[in-house]
Design a protein around this motif. Sequence first.
Motif, short mmCIF file in Angstrom:
data_model
loop_
_atom_site.label_atom_id
_atom_site.label_comp_id
_atom_site.label_asym_id
_atom_site.label_seq_id
_atom_site.Cartn_x
_atom_site.Cartn_y
_atom_site.Cartn_z
N MET A 1 94.62 -31.42 91.14
CA MET A 1 95.68 -31.87 91.74
C MET A 1 96.17 -31.11 92.90
O MET A 1 95.86 -29.85 93.17
N THR A 2 96.15 -32.02 94.15
CA THR A 2 96.43 -30.92 95.33
C THR A 2 97.82 -30.40 95.57
O THR A 2 98.60 -30.78 94.90
N ARG A 3 98.10 -29.56 96.68
CA ARG A 3 99.13 -29.07 96.59
C ARG A 3 100.24 -30.07 96.97
O ARG A 3 101.53 -29.80 96.81
N GLU A 4 99.86 -31.19 97.87
CA GLU A 4 100.89 -32.17 98.07
C GLU A 4 101.65 -32.88 96.68
O GLU A 4 102.55 -33.00 96.75
N ARG A 5 100.58 -33.00 96.00
CA ARG A 5 100.81 -33.75 94.79
C ARG A 5 102.13 -32.83 93.72
O ARG A 5 102.91 -33.38 93.08
N ILE A 6 101.63 -31.52 93.84
CA ILE A 6 102.49 -30.47 93.29
C ILE A 6 103.83 -30.60 93.88
O ILE A 6 104.93 -30.91 93.01
N LEU A 7 104.05 -30.80 95.22
CA LEU A 7 105.02 -30.80 95.75
C LEU A 7 105.90 -31.96 95.48
O LEU A 7 107.15 -31.91 95.36
N ASN A 8 105.21 -33.19 95.54
CA ASN A 8 105.71 -34.55 95.13
C ASN A 8 106.40 -34.55 93.93
O ASN A 8 107.57 -34.94 93.59
N ALA A 9 105.74 -33.79 92.76
CA ALA A 9 106.15 -33.86 91.41
C ALA A 9 107.53 -33.04 91.38
O ALA A 9 108.42 -33.08 90.66
N ALA A 10 107.47 -31.66 92.23
CA ALA A 10 108.55 -30.82 92.29
C ALA A 10 109.76 -31.58 92.84
O ALA A 10 110.81 -31.49 92.29
N LEU A 11 109.57 -32.34 94.10
CA LEU A 11 110.35 -33.30 94.58
C LEU A 11 111.35 -34.04 93.55
O LEU A 11 112.61 -34.29 93.35
N LEU A 12 110.28 -34.86 92.99
CA LEU A 12 110.72 -35.88 91.80
C LEU A 12 111.57 -35.24 90.66
O LEU A 12 112.69 -35.91 90.12
N ALA A 13 110.92 -33.95 90.11
CA ALA A 13 111.69 -33.41 88.95
C ALA A 13 113.16 -33.05 89.50
O ALA A 13 114.25 -33.18 88.87
N ALA A 14 113.30 -32.39 90.94
CA ALA A 14 114.57 -32.19 91.33
C ALA A 14 115.39 -33.08 91.49
O ALA A 14 116.78 -33.15 91.07
N LEU A 15 115.05 -34.42 91.93
CA LEU A 15 115.78 -35.67 91.99
C LEU A 15 116.52 -36.07 90.62
O LEU A 15 117.51 -36.49 90.69
N VAL A 16 115.63 -35.64 89.58
CA VAL A 16 116.00 -35.93 88.30
C VAL A 16 117.07 -34.58 87.79
O VAL A 16 118.03 -35.13 87.23
N ALA A 17 116.49 -33.40 87.74
CA ALA A 17 117.36 -32.56 87.43
C ALA A 17 118.50 -32.12 87.94
O ALA A 17 119.38 -31.70 87.35
N VAL A 18 118.48 -32.03 89.37
CA VAL A 18 119.81 -31.51 89.91
C VAL A 18 121.01 -32.36 89.71
O VAL A 18 121.95 -31.91 89.13
N PRO A 19 120.91 -33.62 89.84
CA PRO A 19 122.03 -34.45 89.44
C PRO A 19 122.45 -34.38 87.82
O PRO A 19 123.68 -34.43 87.53
N LEU A 20 121.47 -34.45 86.93
CA LEU A 20 121.65 -34.33 85.74
C LEU A 20 122.39 -32.70 85.19
O LEU A 20 123.43 -32.88 84.37
N TRP A 21 122.26 -31.74 86.11
CA TRP A 21 122.77 -30.46 85.75
C TRP A 21 124.33 -30.70 86.33
O TRP A 21 125.06 -30.03 85.61
N ALA A 22 124.13 -31.35 87.40
CA ALA A 22 125.54 -31.46 87.99
C ALA A 22 126.48 -32.43 87.14
O ALA A 22 127.67 -32.02 86.99
N TRP A 23 125.84 -33.19 86.45
CA TRP A 23 126.83 -34.23 85.60
C TRP A 23 127.24 -33.20 84.55
O TRP A 23 128.49 -33.46 84.03
N VAL A 24 126.27 -32.43 83.85
CA VAL A 24 126.50 -31.68 82.67
C VAL A 24 127.71 -30.63 83.00
O VAL A 24 128.65 -30.41 82.37
N ALA A 25 127.61 -30.01 84.45
CA ALA A 25 128.48 -29.04 84.76
C ALA A 25 129.78 -29.55 85.53
O ALA A 25 130.70 -28.89 85.86
N ASP A 26 129.71 -30.91 85.52
CA ASP A 26 130.94 -31.78 85.86
C ASP A 26 131.18 -31.20 87.21
O ASP A 26 132.12 -30.81 87.85
N GLU A 27 130.10 -31.66 88.11
CA GLU A 27 130.18 -31.29 89.73
C GLU A 27 130.11 -32.63 90.60
O GLU A 27 128.68 -32.87 91.02
N PRO A 28 130.75 -33.49 90.45
CA PRO A 28 130.57 -34.72 90.90
C PRO A 28 130.33 -35.10 92.42
O PRO A 28 129.37 -35.57 93.00
#
Lengths: 327, 306
Positions: A1-28
Amino acid sequence: MTRERILNAALLAALVAVPLWAWVADEPFIITLCTKVAILALAGVGLNIALGLGGLVSLGHAAFFGLGGYAMGILASHAQSYTPLTDWPVLIEGTKSMPIIWATALAASGLAALAIGALSLRTSGVYFIMITLAFGQMFFYFAISWPAYGGEDGLPIYVRNGFPGLNTLDPIQFYGLALAVLLAALAFAAMLARSPFGLSLNAARQAHARVEAVGLSPYRLRLLAFTLSGMITGLAGALYADLNRFVSPAMFSWQTSGEIMILVILGGTARLFGPVAGAALFILLEELLGGVSDYWQIALGLILLVTVLFAPGGLVGIAAGKARPHV
Amino acid sequence: MSSLLLAEQVLNGLQLGIMLFLMAAGLTLVFGVMGLINLAHGSLYMIGAFAAAATAAATGSFFLGLIAALAASAAAGALVEVTVIRRLYARDHLDQVLATFALILIFSEGTRWVFGSFPLYLSIPPVLSGPVTLPFGIEYPLYRLALIVAGLAIAGGLFLLVGRTRLGIRIRAGESDREMIAALGVDISRLYTIVFALGAALAGLAGALVGAIQSVQVGMGEPVLILAFVTIVIGGIGSIKGALVGALLVGLTDTLGGLFLPAAFALFMEPSAAASTGAALSSMLIYILMAVILILRPSGLYGARA
């Protein structure tokens, strides 16, 4: 896996995780910021097809962004006031349904991009930059001086439009929708880059004469790329208008074109996830710096200047080194 | 429509055109000589206007304000050339667009920081205020007439500078072959700084002159910048003659379009619909003009290369 792919995966994970965290923490508010990131990234993915893959420096993509926005504004305002758009030759009613609005936005921005591209692509280099800028301004001035849909004041929509099976007024559901559209566009862009069309387009960018010599028409390749690019940016415009429940001529302004371009470059031109990284950085800077000082755009300008002068590959370029762009 | 109104609008078109020429000349020189697109040219216009307004407010003299505008915009231009622009000559147009877009952000917010968000006012000097009666009984503001005369004089001076002086010879030589004149012992980077500062000074002067008609505020440079780009694209990038012709065309089209289009639509539409359609179309008219010219001549009226 190239570094770019790792970065892409990290960005994707953040796109899913951050809003989910905000939803749970009630931060609209954080969910709304993420939605903005996803939608601006979508506009950037659109521009990147022209800019990164086709080498077409369009400073007029606000035209398509704004057309998408006004497609939403016009249809929704007619639905709101129960007046038809037109009753001749066929009755056309307004609508609050996102799928129909999206289709209209895609069609309107696609047609505009086809017409603007057909004219602009007759020129190249600095003339191309200027003529796209001028077409963008043409829409801007039209929107300002056309009173039927708000003119200078813009057009508010009181309730967000609907999507079958979803409650779009719920921030996390609307975010999910925007993210799904972004992922579809990313998949499309990746597919496009690897397709024979994308490869020929890339070749036309690097060696115009050779592509012509093998019997392909660079003009047609670029026109198709410009049209697809405008359509995706137009779709982003429709979503952006729905996020704000407001459209105004500012969506057409050349500063908007500049901002979409900035986020693509900040992220990394011709990188699949460049617009995503760029949009995230742009919104983050706006929030963090905007909290520190009213004059945050000075800092944004300096960061942009340093990126252009010393880190031409943008964020993804810094993280991934000199990997092959757009794969 | 009376012929007096028409004459007044033609003069207004000339005045707009001449001011556009001052903007466009700098842009086209910088592009012709250095191959650089400078989006921040409008910021130099704004700097000139602010320098003039602030100096005139402090000293009470409009003409000292003009000198301050020239000095401030030339200095800002030279500073920007030495620190940023110099690194961009060898880059592609995309990098130039972005870096100079970044400069706009820095200049606009910097000016807002120093002067605040409220517009400043620069008043017309008493010597030039009031109307003047021209032949055929045309009443016209003296200040605007002075702008036309001053602009034409500056345009003439610029043609002499580029066509007849040693500096002009170097500028034109730099346009056609920069290695050769560098080999002949001309300090190329100093020449570039001078050309950039000269273009900046012209923009700053235009900003100060127009600042007395409009209000002086952050963001005032961008609409003019776009018009100046349309101007040089129509005229052919790199050609000063093209910039003059393009500027007059744009100035006249813009003012006369606003007059004629609503009247023309009123011939076959209801008055209110004609007024709004005419207004919407006339604001787009110069872009339509530009598109038509580029379709017929992709490198502009006097452009040498595409």
